[in-house]
Write an enzyme that holds these catalytic residues in place. Structure first.
Site, PDB file in Angstrom:
ATOM      1  N   ARG A  61       0.832  -1.207   0.000  1.00 24.99           N
ATOM      2  CA  ARG A  61       0.000   0.000   0.000  1.00 24.99           C
ATOM      3  C   ARG A  61       0.867   1.258   0.000  1.00 24.99           C
ATOM      4  O   ARG A  61       0.532   2.251  -0.645  1.00 24.99           O
ATOM      5  CB  ARG A  61      -0.928  -0.003   1.222  1.00 24.99           C
ATOM      6  CG  ARG A  61      -1.869   1.184   1.261  1.00 24.99           C
ATOM      7  CD  ARG A  61      -2.958   0.981   2.309  1.00 24.99           C
ATOM      8  NE  ARG A  61      -3.966   2.027   2.249  1.00 24.99           N
ATOM      9  CZ  ARG A  61      -4.180   2.908   3.234  1.00 24.99           C
ATOM     10  NH1 ARG A  61      -3.457   2.859   4.339  1.00 24.99           N
ATOM     11  NH2 ARG A  61      -5.116   3.829   3.110  1.00 24.99           N
ATOM     12  N   HIS A  65       0.582   4.387  -2.522  1.00 25.86           N
ATOM     13  CA  HIS A  65       0.377   5.766  -2.069  1.00 25.86           C
ATOM     14  C   HIS A  65       1.561   6.659  -2.424  1.00 25.86           C
ATOM     15  O   HIS A  65       1.418   7.876  -2.529  1.00 25.86           O
ATOM     16  CB  HIS A  65       0.081   5.805  -0.570  1.00 25.86           C
ATOM     17  CG  HIS A  65      -1.326   5.406  -0.250  1.00 25.86           C
ATOM     18  ND1 HIS A  65      -1.994   5.797   0.894  1.00 25.86           N
ATOM     19  CD2 HIS A  65      -2.205   4.655  -0.948  1.00 25.86           C
ATOM     20  CE1 HIS A  65      -3.209   5.291   0.887  1.00 25.86           C
ATOM     21  NE2 HIS A  65      -3.372   4.587  -0.209  1.00 25.86           N
ATOM     22  N   ASN A  93      -3.344   8.568   4.950  1.00 24.92           N
ATOM     23  CA  ASN A  93      -2.086   7.898   5.305  1.00 24.92           C
ATOM     24  C   ASN A  93      -1.852   7.729   6.801  1.00 24.92           C
ATOM     25  O   ASN A  93      -1.185   6.787   7.228  1.00 24.92           O
ATOM     26  CB  ASN A  93      -0.901   8.672   4.713  1.00 24.92           C
ATOM     27  CG  ASN A  93      -0.832   8.559   3.198  1.00 24.92           C
ATOM     28  OD1 ASN A  93      -1.327   7.584   2.620  1.00 24.92           O
ATOM     29  ND2 ASN A  93      -0.238   9.543   2.552  1.00 24.92           N
ATOM     30  N   HIS A 192      -6.206  -5.935  -1.887  1.00 23.18           N
ATOM     31  CA  HIS A 192      -7.012  -6.043  -0.662  1.00 23.18           C
ATOM     32  C   HIS A 192      -7.226  -7.511  -0.265  1.00 23.18           C
ATOM     33  O   HIS A 192      -7.999  -7.794   0.645  1.00 23.18           O
ATOM     34  CB  HIS A 192      -8.339  -5.299  -0.829  1.00 23.18           C
ATOM     35  CG  HIS A 192      -8.166  -3.805  -0.904  1.00 23.18           C
ATOM     36  ND1 HIS A 192      -9.194  -2.931  -1.190  1.00 23.18           N
ATOM     37  CD2 HIS A 192      -7.065  -3.025  -0.738  1.00 23.18           C
ATOM     38  CE1 HIS A 192      -8.732  -1.688  -1.192  1.00 23.18           C
ATOM     39  NE2 HIS A 192      -7.446  -1.714  -0.928  1.00 23.18           N
TER      40      HIS A 192
HETATM   41  C1  HEM Z   1      -8.972   1.358  -5.932  1.00 26.19           C
HETATM   42  C2  HEM Z   1      -8.867   2.290  -5.006  1.00 26.19           C
HETATM   43  C3  HEM Z   1      -8.452   1.983  -3.600  1.00 26.19           C
HETATM   44  C4  HEM Z   1      -9.061   2.426  -2.476  1.00 26.19           C
HETATM   45  C5  HEM Z   1     -10.260   3.341  -2.408  1.00 26.19           C
HETATM   46  C6  HEM Z   1      -8.362   1.870  -1.357  1.00 26.19           C
HETATM   47  C7  HEM Z   1      -8.662   2.130  -0.026  1.00 26.19           C
HETATM   48  C8  HEM Z   1      -8.070   1.512   1.050  1.00 26.19           C
HETATM   49  C9  HEM Z   1      -8.407   1.743   2.419  1.00 26.19           C
HETATM   50  C10 HEM Z   1      -9.451   2.736   2.907  1.00 26.19           C
HETATM   51  C11 HEM Z   1      -7.648   0.916   3.185  1.00 26.19           C
HETATM   52  C12 HEM Z   1      -7.689   0.752   4.696  1.00 26.19           C
HETATM   53  C13 HEM Z   1      -6.956   1.883   5.391  1.00 26.19           C
HETATM   54  C14 HEM Z   1      -7.252   1.825   6.873  1.00 26.19           C
HETATM   55  O1  HEM Z   1      -8.315   2.308   7.259  1.00 26.19           O
HETATM   56  O2  HEM Z   1      -6.442   1.264   7.635  1.00 26.19           O
HETATM   57  C15 HEM Z   1      -6.822   0.161   2.291  1.00 26.19           C
HETATM   58  C16 HEM Z   1      -5.916  -0.787   2.686  1.00 26.19           C
HETATM   59  C17 HEM Z   1      -5.043  -1.407   1.824  1.00 26.19           C
HETATM   60  N1  HEM Z   1      -4.910  -1.152   0.480  1.00 26.19           N
HETATM   61 FE1  HEM Z   1      -6.172  -0.111  -0.669  1.00 26.19          FE
HETATM   62  N2  HEM Z   1      -7.348   1.094  -1.815  1.00 26.19           N
HETATM   63  C18 HEM Z   1      -7.363   1.134  -3.180  1.00 26.19           C
HETATM   64  C19 HEM Z   1      -6.450   0.543  -4.011  1.00 26.19           C
HETATM   65  C20 HEM Z   1      -5.328  -0.127  -3.586  1.00 26.19           C
HETATM   66  C21 HEM Z   1      -4.208  -0.479  -4.422  1.00 26.19           C
HETATM   67  C22 HEM Z   1      -4.059  -0.068  -5.886  1.00 26.19           C
HETATM   68  C23 HEM Z   1      -3.335  -1.158  -3.640  1.00 26.19           C
HETATM   69  C24 HEM Z   1      -1.996  -1.726  -3.998  1.00 26.19           C
HETATM   70  C25 HEM Z   1      -1.693  -2.207  -5.181  1.00 26.19           C
HETATM   71  C26 HEM Z   1      -3.930  -1.247  -2.328  1.00 26.19           C
HETATM   72  C27 HEM Z   1      -3.388  -1.929  -1.263  1.00 26.19           C
HETATM   73  C28 HEM Z   1      -3.906  -1.929   0.007  1.00 26.19           C
HETATM   74  C29 HEM Z   1      -3.391  -2.772   1.069  1.00 26.19           C
HETATM   75  C30 HEM Z   1      -2.313  -3.835   0.922  1.00 26.19           C
HETATM   76  C31 HEM Z   1      -4.083  -2.418   2.220  1.00 26.19           C
HETATM   77  C32 HEM Z   1      -3.860  -2.977   3.639  1.00 26.19           C
HETATM   78  C33 HEM Z   1      -2.816  -2.106   4.318  1.00 26.19           C
HETATM   79  C34 HEM Z   1      -2.323  -2.636   5.643  1.00 26.19           C
HETATM   80  O3  HEM Z   1      -2.714  -3.718   6.083  1.00 26.19           O
HETATM   81  O4  HEM Z   1      -1.477  -1.946   6.245  1.00 26.19           O
HETATM   82  N3  HEM Z   1      -5.120  -0.591  -2.328  1.00 26.19           N
HETATM   83  N4  HEM Z   1      -7.087   0.547   0.995  1.00 26.19           N
END
Ligand code: HEM
Ligand SMILES: *[C@@H]1O[C@H](CO)[C@@H](O)[C@H](O)[C@H]1NC(C)=O
Ligand SMILES: *[C@@H]1O[C@H](CO)[C@@H](O)[C@H](O)[C@H]1NC(C)=O
Ligand SMILES: *[C@@H]1O[C@H](CO)[C@@H](O)[C@H](O)[C@H]1NC(C)=O
Ligand SMILES: *[C@@H]1O[C@H](CO)[C@@H](O)[C@H](O)[C@H]1NC(C)=O
Ligand SMILES: *[C@@H]1O[C@H](CO)[C@@H](O)[C@H](O)[C@H]1NC(C)=O
Ligand SMILES: *[C@@H]1O[C@H](CO)[C@@H](O)[C@H](O)[C@H]1NC(C)=O
Length: 348
Positions: A61, A65, A93, A192
């Protein structure tokens, strides 16, 4: 003997060789200037991952970002200073990005081996790839040579990152703004399949929708009740540290179960559920449900594209010595330009 991982890397490298065309980054960029870089970085990620597998989603992530905000230039790693709030402290973030200390350890390892050579942006790109592999995803060779930016502003993160309430057309246009296709968006959302979320990213779906029970009709009722037990009403403010798994089928495996869950109304965010609201996007989701192999290959390809958004080239930017701090101006034109006789003597 060829290890399974090496085999997978070779196969994907062949499939992906076209992806790097046109960008100013190359596979093997550090082969002569810092040949141990990728190994040192992989060891740091692997060690941290053995202690806490959450390191993997965090790095993936973080790279996303980074790349969506001023390009893949390591700007997400820069700390805020008294005069300026940096990207990492913007709402999308902070507090959700985590394990910055693991990046510091990787940087320390490569600085000890080859000072001033490997950029923080490249370190993050390598760490994201290593994280995919450690979690069971397909490996790929990362073209390198990214330069680190010298600017990091909260407002840029707010303006460039899609949010968890984005609808299908907002998601498609957000990615299009980075030259990524609708399919890139759907396949990258497959990240995700690992990781966690804070309550604030989805709590409105549990209580605040205009339905008789307040629950978003796109969310499975059973799942909504489970989530309510984890995130009580108001948990936006009062539960800032509570997190929940994003793929409840296989929470730490980099597989296609995110899409399987999604088609069973187990997508955690409105932005996840949005992928089912448009027939074109839904067809892509269905194809990844049917074929994990297709997902794995297309995910690797899309990560390579994402990793080449808006790169600084030539001697733009710098090789940051400390990923958290912009180099003092005496370093600012970096190793590859001739910034004075002192540097030239030292380099020869
Ligand atoms: C399509 C649009 C996307 C949205 C709206 C989105 C939104 C989010 C949100 C809101 C979270 C949780 C943050 C929290 O509250 O802790 C999250 C987690 C995550 N996102 Fe996305 N995301 C998107 C695309 C992506 C992309 C493109 C990737 C990587 C290629 C990604 C990888 C991740 C990962 C791995 C997590 C877990 C992070 C952790 O466990 O520390 N996301 N995302
Ligand atoms: C291991 O993981 C825990 C939980 O994330 C963390 O608090 C601790 O600092 C980690 N230890 C090492 C040596 O990385
Ligand atoms: C998606 O959001 C945009 C911008 O907020 C809005 O104009 C559009 O009507 C929304 N689309 C759908 C299908 O809800
Ligand atoms: C997208 O592609 C156009 C045309 O090639 C280019 O001018 C622009 O800089 C690219 N944008 C990004 C974010 O890569
Ligand atoms: C909520 O739903 C009712 C019944 O469908 C509708 O009349 C009302 O306008 C909706 N309110 C909002 C704020 O969308
Ligand atoms: C949760 O917090 C976000 C960001 O501060 C805010 O936009 C949203 O309205 C809040 N939701 C609730 C239910 O308090
Ligand atoms: C669905 O998404 C595709 C890809 O972005 C777009 O071309 C199409 O217009 C969308 N369909 C609808 C009905 O919004």
């Amino acid at each position: 003997m060829i290890s399974p991982v090496a085999m997978k890397v070779a196969v994907v490298a062949a499939l992906l060789s076209a992806a790097a065309v046109g960008a100013c980054v190359d596979v093997g960029f550090y082969d002569t200037t810092c040949p141990t870089a990728e190994t040192l970085i992989q060891q740091v990620v692997a060690t941290a991952f053995r202690n806490d597998s959450g390191v993997a989603p965090a790095m993936i992530r973080m790279h996303f970002h980074d790349c969506f905000v001023r390009g893949c230039d390591g700007s997400v790693l820069i700390d805020s200073t008294p005069g300026s709030t940096a990207e990492k402290d913007a709402i999308p973030n902070n507090p959700s990005l985590r394990f910055f200390d693991v990046i510091d350890r990787a940087k320390a390892a490569v600085e000890a081996a080859c000072p001033g050579v490997v950029s923080c942006a490249d370190i993050l790109a390598f760490m994201a790839r290593d994280s995919v592999v450690l979690s069971g995803g397909l490996g790929y060779q990362v073209p390198a040579g990214r330069r680190d930016g010298r600017v990091s502003l909260e407002i840029d993160a707010l303006n460039n990152l899609p949010g968890p309430t984005s609808n299908a057309s907002e998601l498609v246009s957000s990615f299009a703004g980075k030259n990524l296709t609708a399919e890139d968006m759907v396949v990258l959302s497959g990240a995700h399949t690992i990781g966690v979320s804070h309550c604030s990213s989805f709590v409105d779906r549990l209580y605040n929708k205009n339905t008789s029970d307040g629950i978003d009709p796109a969310l499975s009722k059973a799942y909504a009740f489970l989530l309510k037990s984890i995130c009580p009403r108001g948990s936006n403010q009062t539960f800032p540290t509570t997190t929940t798994l994003m793929d409840i089928i296989t929470p730490t495996r980099f597989d296609n179960k995110y899409y399987v869950g999604l088609t069973n109304n187990l997508g955690l965010f409105e932005s996840d559920a949005a992928l089912l609201t448009n027939a074109t996007l839904k067809a892509m989701v269905d194809s990844f449900v049917r074929s994990e192999a297709t997902f794995r290959t297309k995910f690797a390809r899309a990560m390579l594209k994402m990793g080449q958004i808006d790169l600084l080239s030539g001697t733009q930017g710098e090789i940051r010595r400390n990923c958290r701090v912009i180099n003092p101006s005496s370093f600012s034109s970096s190793s590859s330009s001739s910034s004075g006789p002192f540097v030239q003597v030292a380099a020869s």
